[in-house]
Design a protein around this motif. Structure first.
Motif, PDB file in Angstrom:
ATOM      1  N   GLY A  43       0.888  -1.234  -0.073  1.00 28.36           N
ATOM      2  CA  GLY A  43       0.105  -0.069  -0.178  1.00 28.36           C
ATOM      3  C   GLY A  43       0.922   1.181   0.107  1.00 28.36           C
ATOM      4  N   ALA A  44       0.452   2.326  -0.588  1.00 31.60           N
ATOM      5  CA  ALA A  44       1.014   3.531  -0.675  1.00 31.60           C
ATOM      6  C   ALA A  44       1.157   4.326   0.676  1.00 31.60           C
ATOM      7  CB  ALA A  44       0.438   4.371  -1.689  1.00 31.60           C
ATOM      8  N   MET A  45       2.173   4.873   1.308  1.00 34.22           N
ATOM      9  CA  MET A  45       2.367   5.500   2.470  1.00 34.22           C
ATOM     10  C   MET A  45       1.458   7.046   2.265  1.00 34.22           C
ATOM     11  SD  MET A  45       4.012   3.837   4.602  1.00 34.22           S
ATOM     12  CE  MET A  45       4.473   5.079   5.798  1.00 34.22           C
ATOM     13  N   PRO A  46       0.926   7.352   3.119  1.00 30.78           N
ATOM     14  CA  PRO A  46       0.087   8.750   3.136  1.00 30.78           C
ATOM     15  C   PRO A  46       0.907   9.803   2.789  1.00 30.78           C
ATOM     16  CG  PRO A  46      -0.511   7.523   5.083  1.00 30.78           C
ATOM     17  CD  PRO A  46       0.669   6.707   4.526  1.00 30.78           C
TER      18      PRO A  46
ATOM     19  N   ALA B 274       9.275  -8.167  15.847  1.00 29.91           N
ATOM     20  CA  ALA B 274      10.529  -8.083  17.093  1.00 29.91           C
ATOM     21  C   ALA B 274      11.929  -7.853  16.816  1.00 29.91           C
ATOM     22  CB  ALA B 274      10.499  -9.384  18.109  1.00 29.91           C
ATOM     23  N   ARG B 275      12.180  -8.339  15.699  1.00 30.89           N
ATOM     24  CA  ARG B 275      13.573  -8.123  15.518  1.00 30.89           C
ATOM     25  C   ARG B 275      13.943  -6.537  14.905  1.00 30.89           C
ATOM     26  NH1 ARG B 275      18.385 -10.407  13.580  1.00 30.89           N
ATOM     27  NH2 ARG B 275      19.946  -8.865  13.131  1.00 30.89           N
ATOM     28  N   LEU B 276      12.947  -6.224  14.154  1.00 31.46           N
ATOM     29  CA  LEU B 276      13.052  -4.866  13.304  1.00 31.46           C
ATOM     30  C   LEU B 276      12.365  -3.854  14.144  1.00 31.46           C
ATOM     31  CD1 LEU B 276      12.127  -5.854   9.701  1.00 31.46           C
ATOM     32  CD2 LEU B 276      14.256  -6.040  10.873  1.00 31.46           C
ATOM     33  N   GLY B 277      11.672  -4.011  15.177  1.00 29.00           N
ATOM     34  CA  GLY B 277      11.133  -3.104  15.912  1.00 29.00           C
ATOM     35  C   GLY B 277       9.922  -2.415  15.204  1.00 29.00           C
ATOM     36  N   VAL B 278       9.136  -3.075  14.398  1.00 30.38           N
ATOM     37  CA  VAL B 278       8.232  -2.222  13.912  1.00 30.38           C
ATOM     38  C   VAL B 278       6.860  -3.031  13.813  1.00 30.38           C
ATOM     39  CG1 VAL B 278       9.728  -1.108  12.218  1.00 30.38           C
ATOM     40  CG2 VAL B 278       8.634  -3.165  11.397  1.00 30.38           C
ATOM     41  N   THR B 279       5.755  -2.343  13.500  1.00 33.97           N
ATOM     42  CA  THR B 279       4.703  -3.142  13.375  1.00 33.97           C
ATOM     43  C   THR B 279       4.294  -3.945  12.051  1.00 33.97           C
ATOM     44  OG1 THR B 279       3.350  -1.336  12.315  1.00 33.97           O
ATOM     45  CG2 THR B 279       3.447  -1.382  14.893  1.00 33.97           C
ATOM     46  N   GLN B 280       3.370  -4.901  12.150  1.00 33.51           N
ATOM     47  CA  GLN B 280       3.142  -5.697  10.713  1.00 33.51           C
ATOM     48  C   GLN B 280       2.602  -4.836   9.734  1.00 33.51           C
ATOM     49  OE1 GLN B 280       0.762  -8.994  11.302  1.00 33.51           O
ATOM     50  NE2 GLN B 280      -0.210  -8.809   9.308  1.00 33.51           N
ATOM     51  N   SER B 281       1.881  -3.814   9.905  1.00 35.88           N
ATOM     52  CA  SER B 281       1.189  -2.899   9.040  1.00 35.88           C
ATOM     53  C   SER B 281       2.615  -2.005   8.348  1.00 35.88           C
ATOM     54  CB  SER B 281       0.251  -1.805   9.474  1.00 35.88           C
ATOM     55  OG  SER B 281       0.845  -1.145  10.780  1.00 35.88           O
ATOM     56  N   SER B 282       3.463  -1.903   9.254  1.00 32.70           N
ATOM     57  CA  SER B 282       4.562  -1.017   8.665  1.00 32.70           C
ATOM     58  C   SER B 282       5.399  -1.678   7.650  1.00 32.70           C
ATOM     59  CB  SER B 282       5.441  -0.295   9.784  1.00 32.70           C
ATOM     60  OG  SER B 282       5.015   0.548  10.438  1.00 32.70           O
ATOM     61  N   LEU B 283       5.401  -3.137   7.974  1.00 39.12           N
ATOM     62  CA  LEU B 283       6.278  -3.898   7.096  1.00 39.12           C
ATOM     63  C   LEU B 283       5.458  -4.051   5.899  1.00 39.12           C
ATOM     64  CD1 LEU B 283       7.360  -6.790   9.721  1.00 39.12           C
ATOM     65  CD2 LEU B 283       8.777  -5.214   8.386  1.00 39.12           C
TER      66      LEU B 283
ATOM     67  N   GLY C  28       3.356  12.690   2.569  1.00 47.05           N
ATOM     68  CA  GLY C  28       4.028  13.481   3.620  1.00 47.05           C
ATOM     69  C   GLY C  28       4.396  12.553   4.941  1.00 47.05           C
ATOM     70  N   ARG C  29       4.207  11.677   5.039  1.00 46.64           N
ATOM     71  CA  ARG C  29       4.373  10.953   6.186  1.00 46.64           C
ATOM     72  C   ARG C  29       5.469   9.749   6.093  1.00 46.64           C
ATOM     73  NH1 ARG C  29       0.249   6.234   8.803  1.00 46.64           N
ATOM     74  NH2 ARG C  29       1.676   5.541  10.500  1.00 46.64           N
ATOM     75  N   PRO C  30       6.751  10.049   6.893  1.00 44.84           N
ATOM     76  CA  PRO C  30       8.026   9.246   6.937  1.00 44.84           C
ATOM     77  C   PRO C  30       7.465   8.058   7.306  1.00 44.84           C
ATOM     78  CG  PRO C  30       8.107  10.844   8.360  1.00 44.84           C
ATOM     79  CD  PRO C  30       6.718  11.073   7.964  1.00 44.84           C
ATOM     80  N   ARG C  31       8.346   6.960   6.801  1.00 43.10           N
ATOM     81  CA  ARG C  31       8.416   5.403   7.289  1.00 43.10           C
ATOM     82  C   ARG C  31       8.981   5.506   8.803  1.00 43.10           C
ATOM     83  NH1 ARG C  31       9.675   3.053   1.882  1.00 43.10           N
ATOM     84  NH2 ARG C  31       7.726   2.317   1.247  1.00 43.10           N
ATOM     85  N   ALA C  32       8.468   4.863   9.773  1.00 42.75           N
ATOM     86  CA  ALA C  32       8.902   4.801  11.002  1.00 42.75           C
ATOM     87  C   ALA C  32      10.389   3.842  10.970  1.00 42.75           C
ATOM     88  CB  ALA C  32       7.819   3.985  11.899  1.00 42.75           C
ATOM     89  N   PHE C  33      10.927   3.380   9.900  1.00 47.33           N
ATOM     90  CA  PHE C  33      12.278   2.772  10.065  1.00 47.33           C
ATOM     91  C   PHE C  33      12.864   2.720   8.743  1.00 47.33           C
ATOM     92  CE2 PHE C  33       8.871  -0.099   8.079  1.00 47.33           C
ATOM     93  CZ  PHE C  33       9.626  -0.609   7.221  1.00 47.33           C
ATOM     94  N   ASP C  34      13.951   2.616   8.788  1.00 52.21           N
ATOM     95  CA  ASP C  34      15.013   2.564   7.689  1.00 52.21           C
ATOM     96  C   ASP C  34      14.813   1.385   6.912  1.00 52.21           C
ATOM     97  OD1 ASP C  34      17.914   1.784   6.557  1.00 52.21           O
ATOM     98  OD2 ASP C  34      17.676   4.173   6.648  1.00 52.21           O
ATOM     99  N   VAL C  35      14.581   1.309   5.543  1.00 52.93           N
ATOM    100  CA  VAL C  35      14.253   0.356   4.823  1.00 52.93           C
ATOM    101  C   VAL C  35      15.507  -0.622   4.590  1.00 52.93           C
ATOM    102  CG1 VAL C  35      13.801  -0.533   2.550  1.00 52.93           C
ATOM    103  CG2 VAL C  35      12.409   1.408   3.661  1.00 52.93           C
ATOM    104  N   ASP C  36      16.676   0.102   4.487  1.00 55.70           N
ATOM    105  CA  ASP C  36      17.910  -0.641   4.219  1.00 55.70           C
ATOM    106  C   ASP C  36      18.127  -1.569   5.654  1.00 55.70           C
ATOM    107  OD1 ASP C  36      18.358  -0.185   1.552  1.00 55.70           O
ATOM    108  OD2 ASP C  36      19.563   1.694   2.234  1.00 55.70           O
ATOM    109  N   ASP C  37      17.973  -0.643   6.826  1.00 59.46           N
ATOM    110  CA  ASP C  37      18.044  -1.416   7.969  1.00 59.46           C
ATOM    111  C   ASP C  37      17.425  -2.726   8.115  1.00 59.46           C
ATOM    112  OD1 ASP C  37      20.209  -0.029   8.720  1.00 59.46           O
ATOM    113  OD2 ASP C  37      19.181   1.472   9.958  1.00 59.46           O
TER     114      ASP C  37
END
Length: 213
Positions: free
Chosen positions: A7-10, A45-54, A12-21
């Protein structure tokens, strides 16, 4: 659980994590555990983000694996395949490749992601053609070194294809031996292929990169 589609991010809203990391972390999990044993919760748990962010960033779990495999193959290209293809030697270049492969498998205990995924056959989704593309690149690098060996007079030119198939099979066997925890078998197979390579060379040629035994 399905992750849904990308899905497209809204705006102006930055991602909550670094994609490369995130890709590095996902690659490490898949590399150590395999695809099927790595759960969505493990990744969260490993990436410290939510399923929706992934799923917003990568789509499905299989699509994330595809990106991770692409990253892994780039690592293998830099560490193993490119040095083999660019090495001016023939048989000695192949010997150096198998020494580097042994070190690659032993470096941190993770072995080979390709071998791990092959044990889970068939690989999911878009990762399957990535594995075949890796095999094609591997064979091309090995065949290039064998053609150099033929040009150097170390082996007969008509035997290149047969020898390339044998060495590709050996690489895949080494990957699976490490994945299966067969340390003694892995070590013995490395030394066996190095001895076989030495027996192929015509004349004295270059010394092997390390003493056998």
């Amino acid at each position: 659980a399905r992750w849904g589609t990308v899905g497209a991010m809204p705006a102006g809203r930055p991602r909550a994590f670094d994609v490369d990391d995130a890709l590095d972390g996902a690659l490490d999990l898949f590399w150590r555990r395999g695809y099927r044993a790595t759960t969505t919760r493990d990744l969260e748990a490993r990436l410290g983000v939510t399923q929706s962010s992934l799923y917003q960033a990568f789509g499905s779990k299989s699509q994330l694996l595809d990106r991770a495999v692409d990253r892994y193959v780039a690592l293998v290209d830099r560490a193993l395949l490119r040095p083999l293809a660019d090495d001016p030697g023939g048989i000695a270049a192949l010997d150096r490749f198998f020494v580097r492969l042994r070190e690659w498998h032993a470096e941190d205990g993770r072995g080979c992601l390709i071998g791990r995924l092959l044990c889970e056959a068939p690989p999911p989704g878009p990762a399957a053609p990535r594995l075949e593309a890796y095999r094609v690149r591997l064979r091309a690098a090995i065949a290039t070194a064998l053609r150099r060996a033929a040009d150097l007079g170390e082996i007969p030119g008509e035997g290149v294809d047969r020898r390339a198939d044998l060495l590709v099979g050996t690489v895949l066997g080494l990957n699976l031996a490490h994945q299966g925890g067969l340390g003694e078998t892995h070590a013995a197979l490395v030394e066996a292929v190095r001895s076989e390579l030495a027996s192929w060379r015509h004349g004295a040629g270059e010394a092997l990169s390390e003493p056998l035994g």
